[in-house]
Design an enzyme around this catalytic site. Structure first.
Site, short mmCIF file in Angstrom:
data_model
loop_
_atom_site.label_atom_id
_atom_site.label_comp_id
_atom_site.label_asym_id
_atom_site.label_seq_id
_atom_site.Cartn_x
_atom_site.Cartn_y
_atom_site.Cartn_z
CB ALA A 45 -36.13 39.48 100.03
CE1 TYR A 46 -32.33 42.03 107.46
CE2 TYR A 46 -30.13 42.71 106.45
CZ TYR A 46 -31.18 42.53 107.37
OH TYR A 46 -30.43 42.87 108.69
#
Length: 251
Positions: free
Chosen positions: A153-154
């Site tokens: 996600a990052y």
């Protein structure tokens, strides 16, 4: 007189860690700083450090994920300082972990804090940066990490920001605005807490860095930002600069 003396920077997430380090490095070059972040006490602490270096610093409490509020905040900075020359989009809050364990809302947080917030703030600052302004957006080497497990996600949110930065660089170059990304490793409070909690993993992480150390927020990351926004690199725009001791290969 230094090349940056008299200029004004807006730095988000400047109440601690990398953002504070960047603000301190800019202050060392006589840049006045609008210190933006969520926690007023942290912003005031950073402002005290900056004022001790002889520059003007003012706190602007703001959650960058509240994108409708960003234009008014940018206008308030310009009203307070009279100008704006440098924008550093550093603030980030997002989720980490395996994708199957992550909710849609948690996945979305990183996008709200990175590309959406930066997009809104860059647009708000565009009129003030025209004719020589510079933007630095913080991305991450997790975008090209050999094993992206738990960083998905990052990395996705920051990849979007990297792409956005490149487009801004191209579209706004005729306006005299430069935009670059940096991908730093630095001893932020979050990384320091992780290292203390998981010393063996931290040691392995440091061993994977060719320079065998994690960067210092001011000396390693902040000084690089100073170079990026200064005249010596005035022909550089649209680039992604790894500041990670040689760990990542962006290709």
């Amino acid at each position: 007189m230094g090349a940056l003396q008299g200029k004004v920077a807006l730095v988000t997430g400047a109440g601690q860690g990398v953002g504070e380090g960047i603000a301190l490095a800019l202050a060392a070059e006589d840049v006045d700083v609008a210190v933006v972040g969520r926690t007023l006490s942290k912003l005031e602490s950073t402002c005290d450090l900056l004022r001790a270096r002889g520059v003007r610093a003012e706190p602007f409490p703001c959650d960058v994920t509240d994108t409708p509020a960003l234009p008014a905040m940018a206008d308030a900075v310009v009203a307070e300082f009279g100008r704006l020359d440098i924008l550093v989009n550093n603030a980030y809050a997002g989720a980490y972990g395996p994708l199957l364990d992550m909710s849609d809302d948690d996945f979305r947080k990183g996008f709200d804090a990175a590309p959406f917030a930066a997009f809104a703030l860059m647009k708000a600052c565009h009129p003030h940066l025209r004719g020589g302004g510079s933007i630095v957006n913080l991305v991450t080497s997790a975008m090209v990490r050999w094993d992206p497990t738990t960083y998905g996600a990052y990395a996705a949110a920051k990849s979007a920001l990297r792409s956005l930065t490149r487009t801004v660089a191209v579209e706004w170059a005729p306006d005299g605005i430069r935009a670059n990304s940096i991908a730093p490793h630095a001893m932020s409070p979050g990384l320091e807490g992780w290292a203390k909690a998981r010393p063996e993993e931290a040691a392995a992480f440091v061993a994977s860095i060719p320079m065998r150390r994690i960067g210092d927020p001011e000396a390693d990351i902040g000084r690089a930002v100073v170079a990026l926004v200064g005249p010596d690199l005035g022909y550089l725009t649209g680039a992604t600069i790894p500041l990670d001791g040689g760990q990542a290969f962006f290709g």
